[in-house]
Design a protein around this motif. Structure first.
Motif, PDB file in Angstrom:
ATOM      1  N   THR A   1       0.834  -1.205   0.000  1.00 51.56           N
ATOM      2  CA  THR A   1       0.000   0.000   0.000  1.00 51.56           C
ATOM      3  C   THR A   1       0.867   1.252   0.000  1.00 51.56           C
ATOM      4  O   THR A   1       0.596   2.221  -0.713  1.00 51.56           O
ATOM      5  CB  THR A   1      -0.922   0.005   1.239  1.00 51.56           C
ATOM      6  N   SER A   2       1.924   1.216   0.803  1.00 54.90           N
ATOM      7  CA  SER A   2       2.839   2.355   0.863  1.00 54.90           C
ATOM      8  C   SER A   2       3.506   2.587  -0.492  1.00 54.90           C
ATOM      9  O   SER A   2       3.561   3.722  -0.982  1.00 54.90           O
ATOM     10  CB  SER A   2       3.897   2.094   1.936  1.00 54.90           C
ATOM     11  N   LEU A   3       3.992   1.507  -1.111  1.00 55.80           N
ATOM     12  CA  LEU A   3       4.655   1.631  -2.412  1.00 55.80           C
ATOM     13  C   LEU A   3       3.709   2.182  -3.475  1.00 55.80           C
ATOM     14  O   LEU A   3       4.058   3.083  -4.239  1.00 55.80           O
ATOM     15  CB  LEU A   3       5.185   0.263  -2.852  1.00 55.80           C
TER      16      LEU A   3
ATOM     17  N   GLU B   1       2.083   6.348  -7.241  1.00 58.22           N
ATOM     18  CA  GLU B   1       1.014   7.146  -7.851  1.00 58.22           C
ATOM     19  C   GLU B   1       1.293   8.645  -7.692  1.00 58.22           C
ATOM     20  O   GLU B   1       1.095   9.434  -8.625  1.00 58.22           O
ATOM     21  CB  GLU B   1      -0.330   6.800  -7.219  1.00 58.22           C
ATOM     22  N   THR B   2       1.771   9.014  -6.503  1.00 56.69           N
ATOM     23  CA  THR B   2       2.072  10.433  -6.252  1.00 56.69           C
ATOM     24  C   THR B   2       3.171  10.935  -7.186  1.00 56.69           C
ATOM     25  O   THR B   2       3.071  12.012  -7.776  1.00 56.69           O
ATOM     26  CB  THR B   2       2.513  10.627  -4.788  1.00 56.69           C
ATOM     27  N   LEU B   3       4.220  10.113  -7.361  1.00 57.23           N
ATOM     28  CA  LEU B   3       5.327  10.516  -8.229  1.00 57.23           C
ATOM     29  C   LEU B   3       4.913  10.521  -9.695  1.00 57.23           C
ATOM     30  O   LEU B   3       5.291  11.418 -10.458  1.00 57.23           O
ATOM     31  CB  LEU B   3       6.518   9.579  -8.015  1.00 57.23           C
ATOM     32  N   LEU B   4       4.131   9.511 -10.105  1.00 60.05           N
ATOM     33  CA  LEU B   4       3.697   9.442 -11.506  1.00 60.05           C
ATOM     34  C   LEU B   4       2.777  10.602 -11.877  1.00 60.05           C
ATOM     35  O   LEU B   4       2.787  11.081 -13.012  1.00 60.05           O
ATOM     36  CB  LEU B   4       2.987   8.105 -11.770  1.00 60.05           C
ATOM     37  N   ASN B   5       1.983  11.046 -10.924  1.00 63.29           N
ATOM     38  CA  ASN B   5       1.051  12.147 -11.198  1.00 63.29           C
ATOM     39  C   ASN B   5       1.753  13.504 -11.218  1.00 63.29           C
ATOM     40  O   ASN B   5       1.142  14.520 -11.537  1.00 63.29           O
ATOM     41  CB  ASN B   5      -0.062  12.182 -10.142  1.00 63.29           C
ATOM     42  N   GLY B   6       3.037  13.485 -10.871  1.00 71.82           N
ATOM     43  CA  GLY B   6       3.787  14.743 -10.894  1.00 71.82           C
ATOM     44  C   GLY B   6       3.426  15.694  -9.782  1.00 71.82           C
ATOM     45  O   GLY B   6       3.630  16.915  -9.908  1.00 71.82           O
ATOM     46  N   ASP B   7       2.837  15.165  -8.685  1.00 71.67           N
ATOM     47  CA  ASP B   7       2.403  16.036  -7.589  1.00 71.67           C
ATOM     48  C   ASP B   7       3.566  16.534  -6.736  1.00 71.67           C
ATOM     49  O   ASP B   7       3.399  17.464  -5.952  1.00 71.67           O
ATOM     50  CB  ASP B   7       1.408  15.284  -6.686  1.00 71.67           C
ATOM     51  N   VAL B   8       4.737  15.892  -6.873  1.00 71.62           N
ATOM     52  CA  VAL B   8       5.891  16.285  -6.061  1.00 71.62           C
ATOM     53  C   VAL B   8       6.968  16.855  -6.985  1.00 71.62           C
ATOM     54  O   VAL B   8       7.530  16.141  -7.812  1.00 71.62           O
ATOM     55  CB  VAL B   8       6.459  15.080  -5.276  1.00 71.62           C
TER      56      VAL B   8
ATOM     57  N   LYS C   1      13.214  11.618  -0.717  1.00 73.17           N
ATOM     58  CA  LYS C   1      12.687  11.066   0.530  1.00 73.17           C
ATOM     59  C   LYS C   1      11.687   9.956   0.230  1.00 73.17           C
ATOM     60  O   LYS C   1      11.720   8.882   0.843  1.00 73.17           O
ATOM     61  CB  LYS C   1      12.023  12.178   1.348  1.00 73.17           C
ATOM     62  N   PHE C   2      10.783  10.206  -0.723  1.00 82.21           N
ATOM     63  CA  PHE C   2       9.793   9.202  -1.112  1.00 82.21           C
ATOM     64  C   PHE C   2      10.482   7.951  -1.658  1.00 82.21           C
ATOM     65  O   PHE C   2      10.107   6.817  -1.326  1.00 82.21           O
ATOM     66  CB  PHE C   2       8.843   9.770  -2.169  1.00 82.21           C
ATOM     67  N   LEU C   3      11.496   8.160  -2.495  1.00 83.48           N
ATOM     68  CA  LEU C   3      12.198   7.016  -3.097  1.00 83.48           C
ATOM     69  C   LEU C   3      12.933   6.194  -2.039  1.00 83.48           C
ATOM     70  O   LEU C   3      12.983   4.964  -2.133  1.00 83.48           O
ATOM     71  CB  LEU C   3      13.173   7.515  -4.166  1.00 83.48           C
ATOM     72  N   ASN C   4      13.474   6.874  -1.037  1.00 83.83           N
ATOM     73  CA  ASN C   4      14.147   6.148   0.044  1.00 83.83           C
ATOM     74  C   ASN C   4      13.156   5.290   0.827  1.00 83.83           C
ATOM     75  O   ASN C   4      13.451   4.146   1.206  1.00 83.83           O
ATOM     76  CB  ASN C   4      14.849   7.124   0.995  1.00 83.83           C
TER      77      ASN C   4
END
Length: 346
Positions: free
Chosen positions: A132-134, A139-146, A154-157
């Motif tokens: 669920t975390s992954l 999804e957050t990274l793919l949507n370009g929200d960050v 930080k998210f990738l770590n």
């Protein structure tokens, strides 16, 4: 058929069966039973009605329920004693006024099925959290929200840690499955038990896993030069001490010693203890430590990278090696995992 018409040799033959056997007349009065039936249902069965022990309506009048003339049926029943045995009763008409009831103990199968269901449920639960975390971070990274690179890193770590956690879990599941399957197969090689212990201690130090703890090896035998051979698989023995030492380090107070101690109180066995000083384990949990996915402190265990399977793996490896483990713990003080290995000649 009367009671006297049952030959004595039938009773002798019934004792050879691997299942319980009761023979009764058409009204359920018990004429004969073997020792397993006595074990399942209780003492002094002869002359009593089977329904006193097995409350199944169809057994009250076997001839009445024998509509087609060849009564043959199967029933399930659970005993009311502390063992709660699951029995399957197979009823068969043998002759006029004589019926046999075969008692099959299905308790082991029931327990194995429960273990399987619990295991699947636990694995699903353990995998769901990192997945669920992954999925959320992807999804957050793919949507370009960050947009911020630091937050992206930080998210990738976090994703990397969760992926490694799943990988550790899968590795432990495979290891547990292997040792459970092979625990009845005794190893056929002789090894010095001191060698894997020293290897694991050196490996942990070299990899920097001991952190600020001092790993100490103590050989308290009267003659440290005596051979100390056990029948064992060296890779599996390594795995035992890797799990125990890594746990000891994780749950120790800062800057304390972790001791591996070897003692020999009797000629036939050697005792190897892993001792640390930390928060300790409440006594009520000591018997549950080797259960799959059991954790005294779930949040802390996950934070430290534990899968909840390490001590279950240790347990089954020790069963395979015919060794036993005892655990003692004093809260906010010393915890000791002691393993008794049977010795052999080289």
């Amino acid at each position: 058929m009367s009671k006297k018409s049952i030959p004595n040799n039938i009773n002798n033959l019934s004792q050879l069966l691997e299942d319980g056997l009761v023979m009764c007349d058409s009204f359920g009065s018990i004429l004969l039973y073997n020792n397993l039936a006595k074990q399942y249902l209780g003492d002094n069965l002869k002359g009593k009605n089977i329904c006193n022990f097995v409350p199944i309506d169809e057994l009250k009048d076997l001839n009445k329920n024998n509509n087609d003339g060849i009564f043959s049926d199967q029933f399930s029943f659970q005993t009311e004693d502390v063992l709660k045995r699951s029995l399957v009763l197979k009823v068969k008409k043998i002759d006029e006024d004589l019926f046999s009831i075969l008692l099959l103990d299905m308790t082991l199968q029931r327990n194995l099925e429960k273990v399987r269901r619990d295991f699947v449920a636990n694995v699903s639960h353990e995998l769901r959290s990192p997945l669920t975390s992954l999925v959320g971070f992807i999804e957050t990274l793919l949507n370009g929200d960050v947009k911020d690179e630091k937050i992206q890193k930080k998210f990738l770590n976090i994703m990397d840690e969760e992926a490694k956690r799943m990988n550790r879990l899968i590795d432990d599941i495979l290891s547990l499955s292997k040792v459970e399957t092979e625990e009845h197969i005794t190893p056929n090689t002789s090894i010095s038990i001191i060698n894997p212990i020293q290897y694991v201690i050196s490996s942990i130090k070299e990899r920097g896993l001991s952190k600020n703890h001092n790993l100490i090896f103590e050989d308290l035998r009267q003659n440290v030069n005596d051979p100390c051979f056990v029948i064992g698989d060296i890779d599996e023995i390594n795995q035992v001490f890797v799990n125990l030492l890594e746990n000891a380090i994780k749950y120790s107070f800062e800057s304390t010693d972790v001791v591996v101690r070897i003692e020999q109180h009797i000629q036939e066995e050697v005792v190897i203890s892993v001792i640390n000083k930390g928060e300790g384990i409440p006594e009520k949990y000591l018997d549950r430590l080797t259960e799959r996915f059991f954790r005294v402190d779930k949040a802390r265990s996950r934070e430290l990278g534990g899968t909840g399977l390490g001590l279950a793996i240790v347990k089954h490896i020790l069963i395979k090696h015919r060794a036993t483990m005892n655990v003692s713990s004093i809260i906010n003080d010393k915890t000791t995992f002691s393993i008794n290995f049977p010795l052999t000649n080289n």
